[in-house]
Design an enzyme around this catalytic site. Structure first.
Site, mmCIF file in Angstrom:
data_model
loop_
_atom_site.group_PDB
_atom_site.id
_atom_site.type_symbol
_atom_site.label_atom_id
_atom_site.label_comp_id
_atom_site.label_asym_id
_atom_site.label_seq_id
_atom_site.Cartn_x
_atom_site.Cartn_y
_atom_site.Cartn_z
ATOM 1 N N CYS A 34 0.817 -1.229 0.000
ATOM 2 C CA CYS A 34 0.000 0.000 0.000
ATOM 3 C C CYS A 34 0.842 1.267 0.000
ATOM 4 O O CYS A 34 0.310 2.361 -0.200
ATOM 5 C CB CYS A 34 -0.956 -0.015 1.177
ATOM 6 N N ASN A 86 -9.974 -0.625 -0.682
ATOM 7 C CA ASN A 86 -8.511 -0.564 -0.661
ATOM 8 C C ASN A 86 -7.967 -1.246 -1.923
ATOM 9 O O ASN A 86 -7.987 -2.474 -2.030
ATOM 10 C CB ASN A 86 -7.996 -1.255 0.603
ATOM 11 N N HIS A 101 -3.472 6.954 1.565
ATOM 12 C CA HIS A 101 -3.853 5.587 1.192
ATOM 13 C C HIS A 101 -5.204 5.275 1.840
ATOM 14 O O HIS A 101 -5.461 5.638 2.987
ATOM 15 C CB HIS A 101 -2.792 4.600 1.699
HETATM 16 N N1 ACO Z 1 -18.110 -8.477 9.360
HETATM 17 C C1 ACO Z 1 -18.587 -8.622 10.609
HETATM 18 N N2 ACO Z 1 -17.816 -8.803 11.679
HETATM 19 C C2 ACO Z 1 -16.489 -8.826 11.480
HETATM 20 C C3 ACO Z 1 -15.909 -8.673 10.213
HETATM 21 C C4 ACO Z 1 -16.780 -8.501 9.132
HETATM 22 N N3 ACO Z 1 -16.339 -8.340 7.861
HETATM 23 N N4 ACO Z 1 -14.567 -8.729 10.328
HETATM 24 C C5 ACO Z 1 -14.300 -8.889 11.626
HETATM 25 N N5 ACO Z 1 -15.476 -8.969 12.331
HETATM 26 C C6 ACO Z 1 -15.654 -9.140 13.753
HETATM 27 C C7 ACO Z 1 -14.474 -9.809 14.403
HETATM 28 O O1 ACO Z 1 -14.597 -11.209 14.286
HETATM 29 C C8 ACO Z 1 -14.609 -9.349 15.832
HETATM 30 O O2 ACO Z 1 -15.600 -10.131 16.463
HETATM 31 P P1 ACO Z 1 -15.369 -10.619 17.984
HETATM 32 O O3 ACO Z 1 -15.272 -9.353 18.780
HETATM 33 O O4 ACO Z 1 -16.585 -11.430 18.252
HETATM 34 O O5 ACO Z 1 -14.090 -11.381 17.962
HETATM 35 C C9 ACO Z 1 -15.185 -7.943 15.682
HETATM 36 O O6 ACO Z 1 -15.722 -7.858 14.361
HETATM 37 C C10 ACO Z 1 -14.164 -6.856 15.844
HETATM 38 O O7 ACO Z 1 -13.012 -7.191 15.095
HETATM 39 P P2 ACO Z 1 -11.797 -6.248 15.000
HETATM 40 O O8 ACO Z 1 -10.719 -6.877 14.148
HETATM 41 O O9 ACO Z 1 -11.444 -5.747 16.361
HETATM 42 O O10 ACO Z 1 -12.452 -5.033 14.181
HETATM 43 P P3 ACO Z 1 -11.826 -3.659 13.903
HETATM 44 O O11 ACO Z 1 -12.742 -2.600 14.359
HETATM 45 O O12 ACO Z 1 -10.379 -3.597 14.320
HETATM 46 O O13 ACO Z 1 -11.821 -3.612 12.302
HETATM 47 C C11 ACO Z 1 -10.435 -3.977 10.395
HETATM 48 C C12 ACO Z 1 -11.174 -4.622 11.544
HETATM 49 C C13 ACO Z 1 -11.402 -3.187 9.566
HETATM 50 C C14 ACO Z 1 -9.780 -5.062 9.551
HETATM 51 C C15 ACO Z 1 -9.338 -3.037 10.967
HETATM 52 O O14 ACO Z 1 -8.584 -3.701 11.908
HETATM 53 C C16 ACO Z 1 -8.431 -2.466 9.898
HETATM 54 O O15 ACO Z 1 -8.835 -1.630 9.120
HETATM 55 N N6 ACO Z 1 -7.159 -2.877 9.911
HETATM 56 C C17 ACO Z 1 -6.151 -2.286 9.031
HETATM 57 C C18 ACO Z 1 -6.332 -2.722 7.603
HETATM 58 C C19 ACO Z 1 -5.169 -2.172 6.821
HETATM 59 O O16 ACO Z 1 -4.824 -1.011 6.913
HETATM 60 N N7 ACO Z 1 -4.516 -3.020 6.056
HETATM 61 C C20 ACO Z 1 -3.281 -2.562 5.468
HETATM 62 C C21 ACO Z 1 -3.348 -2.390 4.084
HETATM 63 S S1 ACO Z 1 -3.320 -3.848 3.188
HETATM 64 C C22 ACO Z 1 -1.826 -3.936 2.300
HETATM 65 O O17 ACO Z 1 -0.838 -3.284 2.560
HETATM 66 C C23 ACO Z 1 -1.817 -4.962 1.222
#
Ligand code: ACO
Length: 335
Positions: free
Chosen positions: A119, A290, A260
Site C-alpha cells: 500500500c 482498498n 492511502h
Molecule cells: N463483518 C462482521 N464482523 C467482522 C468482520 C466482518 N467483515 N470482520 C471482523 N469482524 C468481527 C471480528 O470477528 C470481531 O468479532 P469478535 O469481537 O466477536 O471477535 C469484531 O468484528 C471486531 O473485530 P476487530 O478486528 O477488532 O475489528 P476492527 O474494528 O479492528 O476492524 C479492520 C477490523 C477493519 C480489519 C481493521 O482492523 C483495519 O482496518 N485494519 C487495518 C487494515 C489495513 O490497513 N490493512 C493494510 C493495508 S493492506 C496492504 O498493505 C496490502
C-alpha cells in the site's frame, strides 16, 4: 538528494485512473460471508468496490491508465523514458507488468520495472521516478499503481475479503518549467521485522505453489487487523506530520491530503493529528475500497479531474502498508 544537488524538480503533468466496470456492493459480500453492510460501513467506510473479471490481468488496468496519460498530455509512447509500475499483483512472477505496459502503450524507448511495496507502493514509486527527473537523466517518467486485489481474497475470511478492490491510477512526471512546482520533499520507511502481520504466505520461493498450499488457502492475503490498524494510525499521522513540520508547514497550509485508503478511521485519525479541515482530505474508500498501490493515484486523478488543485497548491500523499512500509511525499502542484 540534497536540495542543492537537484538539477530539476519533478512535476506531475498528467493524472489518470481506471476502475473495472463490475461493482460489488456490501450487499453482494453479505451473500458470501457472515458480515453486514452496517459493519463494513461503520468499521471501514467502504460501501462498494470494483472487481476485474477472473481472467482479466492487472496489466489491463495499467495499460489503460498509461494510454490515458499519453492522451491527456498529448504525448506518444516514444516520449516516455521510464515506466515504473507499483504492484503486488503482477500478471506473472516475471516479466514485470511494467514491461507489458511498455509494449501495450508503444513506449518503444522506455525501460520499465515493477516496484513492490504494497500500500506504500505508489509513494515509493513516485519518489523513485522523481529522482530520474531531478538528476536530469530522464525527461518523462510514467508512474502507475495497479492492483487486482480480488485475486488475493479468501471469500471464506470475512476479516479480509470485505476490505479490498481492484483499480489502477498513475501520473506522468516531467521537469518543472518554473522550477517551483513538483516534488518538494519525501520520507520513506520500511520495517521488515513484522512481515507476518500482513502477507500472502505461499506462491513465492519460500513456499512455492503446491496442492497443499492451495488446499490450506495460503495464496490469500492474511493480516492481523488490529495490529495493522494500530500501526497504520500511528505511522500515517507520524510521517505526515514529520514531513510537513520539517518543511515549516502546518496542516492548514496543505490544499489536499491524498492518503492511502485502507480504512476511513485511519485517515480521520491522521487528518485530526495534522489539524486538517475535512474538505482538504481526498476520500474515495466508500466507492473503491482498498486498491493497494492504486488508492493514491486514483484519488489524485479524481481530485485533479474535479479541479480541486490549482497551480501553487501544496499536496501531501501518504501511504502505509505491507512490508511493513510507510512514507509521505510533498508536492507543489503545477507544471
Ligand atoms: N463483518 C462482521 N464482523 C467482522 C468482520 C466482518 N467483515 N470482520 C471482523 N469482524 C468481527 C471480528 O470477528 C470481531 O468479532 P469478535 O469481537 O466477536 O471477535 C469484531 O468484528 C471486531 O473485530 P476487530 O478486528 O477488532 O475489528 P476492527 O474494528 O479492528 O476492524 C479492520 C477490523 C477493519 C480489519 C481493521 O482492523 C483495519 O482496518 N485494519 C487495518 C487494515 C489495513 O490497513 N490493512 C493494510 C493495508 S493492506 C496492504 O498493505 C496490502
Amino acid at each position: 538528494m540534497a536540495e542543492t544537488e537537484k538539477k530539476f524538480r519533478a512535476a506531475i503533468t498528467a493524472t489518470a485512473r481506471f476502475l473495472p466496470d463490475k461493482v460489488v456492493t456490501n450487499a453482494d459480500i453479505e451473500k458470501l460471508v457472515d458480515t453486514s453492510d452496517e459493519w463494513i460501513r461503520t468499521r471501514t467506510g467502504i460501501v462498494e468496490r470494483r472487481f476485474l473479471e477472473e481472467d482479466e490481468p492487472t496489466s489491463k488496468m495499467a495499460i489503460a491508465v498509461g494510454a490515458d496519460l499519453l492522451r491527456k498530455r498529448g504525448l506518444s509512447g516514444d516520449d516516455i523514458d521510464l515506466i515504473i509500475v507499483a504492484t503486488i499483483t503482477p500478471d506473472m512472477v516475471f516479466p514485470a507488468t511494467a514491461c507489458l505496459v511498455q509494449h501495450g502503450i508503444g513506449a518503444n524507448r522506455a525501460w520499465a520495472y515493477d516496484l513492490s511495496a504494497a500500500c506504500s507502493g505508489f509513494v515509493y514509486a513516485i519518489t523513485a521516478g522523481a529522482q530520474f527527473i531531478e538528476t536530469g537523466a530522464h525527461r518523462r517518467v510514467m508512474v502507475i499503481g495497479a492492483d487486482k486485489m480480488s485475486m488475493l481474497l479468501d471469500f471464506t475470511d470475512r476479516t479480509t475479503c470485505v476490505l479490498f478492490g481492484d483499480g489502477a491510477g498513475g501520473v506522468i512526471l516531467e521537469r518543472s518549467e518554473d522550477g517551483a512546482a513538483g516534488l518538494l520533499d519525501f520520507e520513506l520507511y520500511a520495517d521488515g521485522s513484522s512481515v507476518d502481520c500482513l502477507y500472502v504466505k505461499a506462491g513465492g520461493s519460500r513456499a512455492p505453489a503446491t496442492h497443499q498450499t492451495v488446499d490450506a488457502r495460503e495464496h490469500y492475503v492474511r493480516q492481523e487487523g488490529a495490529t495493522v490498524f494500530k500501526f497504520a494510525v500511528s505511522k500515517m499521522a507520524e510521517v505526515s506530520v514529520s514531513l510537513i513540520e520539517r518543511n515549516g508547514l502546518t496542516g492548514t497550509d496543505l490544499k489536499l491530503f491524498v492518503p492511502h485508503q485502507a480504512n476511513k478511521r485511519i485517515i480521520d485519525a491522521a487528518a485530526e493529528r495534522m489539524d486538517l479541515p475535512k474538505d482538504r482530505v481526498v476520500l474515495n474508500i466508500d466507492r473503491c475500497a482498498n486498491t493497494t498501490a492504486a488508492t493514491i493515484p486514483i484519488a489524485l486523478s479524481e481530485a485533479d479531474d474535479d479541479g480541486r488543485l490549482q497551480s501553487g497548491d501544496l499536496l501531501l500523499m501518504t501511504g502505509v502498508g505491507g512490508g511493513l512500509t510507510w512514507g509521505s511525499a510533498l508536492f507543489r502542484w503545477g507544471h
